[in-house]
Design a protein around this motif. Structure first.
Motif, PDB file in Angstrom:
ATOM      1  N   GLN A 139      -4.355   5.033   2.884  1.00 30.96           N
ATOM      2  CA  GLN A 139      -4.960   6.120   2.118  1.00 30.96           C
ATOM      3  C   GLN A 139      -6.350   5.740   1.626  1.00 30.96           C
ATOM      4  OE1 GLN A 139      -2.830   7.321  -1.399  1.00 30.96           O
ATOM      5  NE2 GLN A 139      -4.071   9.155  -1.706  1.00 30.96           N
ATOM      6  N   SER A 140      -6.516   4.501   1.197  1.00 37.07           N
ATOM      7  CA  SER A 140      -7.822   4.055   0.710  1.00 37.07           C
ATOM      8  C   SER A 140      -8.850   4.017   1.833  1.00 37.07           C
ATOM      9  CB  SER A 140      -7.700   2.674   0.056  1.00 37.07           C
ATOM     10  OG  SER A 140      -6.885   2.741  -1.091  1.00 37.07           O
ATOM     11  N   ALA A 141      -8.406   3.706   3.047  1.00 31.96           N
ATOM     12  CA  ALA A 141      -9.319   3.743   4.199  1.00 31.96           C
ATOM     13  C   ALA A 141      -9.645   5.176   4.597  1.00 31.96           C
ATOM     14  CB  ALA A 141      -8.700   3.001   5.378  1.00 31.96           C
ATOM     15  N   ASP A 142      -8.697   6.067   4.425  1.00 29.08           N
ATOM     16  CA  ASP A 142      -8.849   7.444   4.876  1.00 29.08           C
ATOM     17  C   ASP A 142      -9.853   8.241   4.052  1.00 29.08           C
ATOM     18  OD1 ASP A 142      -8.174   9.470   6.680  1.00 29.08           O
ATOM     19  OD2 ASP A 142      -6.613  10.268   5.377  1.00 29.08           O
ATOM     20  N   VAL A 143     -10.005   7.900   2.770  1.00 29.28           N
ATOM     21  CA  VAL A 143     -10.868   8.706   1.894  1.00 29.28           C
ATOM     22  C   VAL A 143     -12.336   8.286   1.944  1.00 29.28           C
ATOM     23  CG1 VAL A 143      -9.000   9.293   0.323  1.00 29.28           C
ATOM     24  CG2 VAL A 143     -10.395   7.265  -0.142  1.00 29.28           C
ATOM     25  N   ILE A 144     -12.668   7.279   2.726  1.00 29.14           N
ATOM     26  CA  ILE A 144     -14.080   6.896   2.872  1.00 29.14           C
ATOM     27  C   ILE A 144     -14.697   7.779   3.955  1.00 29.14           C
ATOM     28  CG2 ILE A 144     -15.714   5.008   3.184  1.00 29.14           C
ATOM     29  CD1 ILE A 144     -13.405   3.047   2.824  1.00 29.14           C
ATOM     30  N   LEU A 145     -15.497   8.757   3.561  1.00 26.79           N
ATOM     31  CA  LEU A 145     -16.095   9.695   4.521  1.00 26.79           C
ATOM     32  C   LEU A 145     -15.055  10.180   5.540  1.00 26.79           C
ATOM     33  CD1 LEU A 145     -19.585   8.121   5.323  1.00 26.79           C
ATOM     34  CD2 LEU A 145     -19.017   9.822   3.591  1.00 26.79           C
ATOM     35  N   PRO A 146     -14.087  10.978   5.110  1.00 31.93           N
ATOM     36  CA  PRO A 146     -13.016  11.406   6.026  1.00 31.93           C
ATOM     37  C   PRO A 146     -13.562  11.987   7.328  1.00 31.93           C
ATOM     38  CG  PRO A 146     -12.530  12.104   3.791  1.00 31.93           C
ATOM     39  CD  PRO A 146     -13.934  11.558   3.763  1.00 31.93           C
ATOM     40  N   GLY A 147     -13.031  11.473   8.425  1.00 33.62           N
ATOM     41  CA  GLY A 147     -13.415  11.968   9.741  1.00 33.62           C
ATOM     42  C   GLY A 147     -14.642  11.318  10.342  1.00 33.62           C
ATOM     43  N   ALA A 148     -15.404  10.574   9.555  1.00 32.51           N
ATOM     44  CA  ALA A 148     -16.616   9.932  10.078  1.00 32.51           C
ATOM     45  C   ALA A 148     -16.265   8.670  10.851  1.00 32.51           C
ATOM     46  CB  ALA A 148     -17.562   9.583   8.935  1.00 32.51           C
ATOM     47  N   ASP A 149     -17.110   8.339  11.819  1.00 29.84           N
ATOM     48  CA  ASP A 149     -16.937   7.097  12.570  1.00 29.84           C
ATOM     49  C   ASP A 149     -17.526   5.928  11.790  1.00 29.84           C
ATOM     50  OD1 ASP A 149     -15.718   8.341  14.742  1.00 29.84           O
ATOM     51  OD2 ASP A 149     -17.647   8.785  15.686  1.00 29.84           O
TER      52      ASP A 149
END
Length: 264
Positions: A81-91
């Protein structure tokens, strides 16, 4: 907008535009920071702020300020979850998980699996992953280790490093389990701990474990004084993230490590 304004204004819509990588022309790096960490963002900003084309983004992960094997392992379900919320969807080029002892208590591969649940194929690193990469680039096998941790966490650290082919002839600790206090250990105390380690055994390099510990800005000066390469959790992981993102410029002001490439 009223009708009179609409009638008197020239409206240009759907103008053509081009896109690039924005401020992340060379590297986009994500960082998962412990909720209790006071230090890593400061040290990473100091290292990366003037690197044109390198962009750093971070999130926080809930953790307990008391550092025990149990509280460290409890973070594993929260990593994705913590990784997912960093600019969601961005590479991203790299995502780094900012806890040294948890990376060992959970296991590096488990950390990477949790990150890649939401960021498939991204390059990943942790402080201990970066430390091992640093040791290889230094050509170092005998590592002096300094930590702030209590004894049971120190055993995890010593065993984990030794199990991966490195020797730990001397291991020093402040034996402090509260992360809020660790963040306030003075740079002089860290330096004194390094000097004590250097005096007690023949070593090739010094590793200071824990992302709350402040070392990065003093690393180059300490290296000149003791004649050995020095790195820490934040210091090594910043270098490793840059190299994984293929940022190869040398930054000697941050010590020997930042002049070196990754070693296979």
């Amino acid at each position: 907008m009223d009708q009179k304004t609409k009638d008197s204004m020239i409206l240009l819509e759907h103008l053509p535009f081009a896109t690039d990588r924005g401020i992340a022309e060379k590297a986009r790096i994500g960082l998962i920071v412990l909720a209790t960490d006071y230090t890593i963002e400061h040290e990473w900003r100091r290292i990366m702020t003037d690197l044109k084309g390198v962009a750093l983004y971070h999130s926080r992960i809930l953790n307990d300020a008391q550092i025990t094997p149990e509280t460290l392992r409890a973070m594993e379900p929260r990593i994705a979850q913590s990784a997912d919320v960093i600019l969601p969807g961005a590479d991203f080029d790299v995502i780094a998980y900012g806890c040294t002892s948890a990376s060992m208590a959970i296991g590096e591969e488990k950390v990477f699996e949790r990150i890649r649940e939401v960021r498939p194929h991204v390059e990943c690193t942790t402080p201990i992953t970066a430390a091992f990469a640093a040791f290889r680039s230094f050509g170092a096998r005998r590592i002096g280790v300094l930590t702030p941790y209590r004894a049971d966490v120190n055993r995890i650290v010593a065993n984990y490093i030794s199990a991966r082919g490195f020797t730990v002839p001397v291991f020093g600790s402040f034996n402090e389990e509260d992360d809020n206090i660790v963040a306030r250990i003075t740079p002089k105390s860290i330096k004194d701990g390094i000097l004590a380690i250097k005096k007690r055994a023949e070593i090739d390099a010094v590793f200071v474990s824990c992302t709350s510990v402040r070392l990065a800005e003093a690393a180059a000066d300490i290296e000149r004084e003791i004649g050995l390469p020095v790195t820490s959790s934040n210091h090594a992981m910043a270098w490793h993230a840059l190299r994984l993102a293929r940022y190869e410029e040398k930054l000697p002001q941050w010590g020997k490590l930042f002049t070196l490439p990754l070693t296979a």
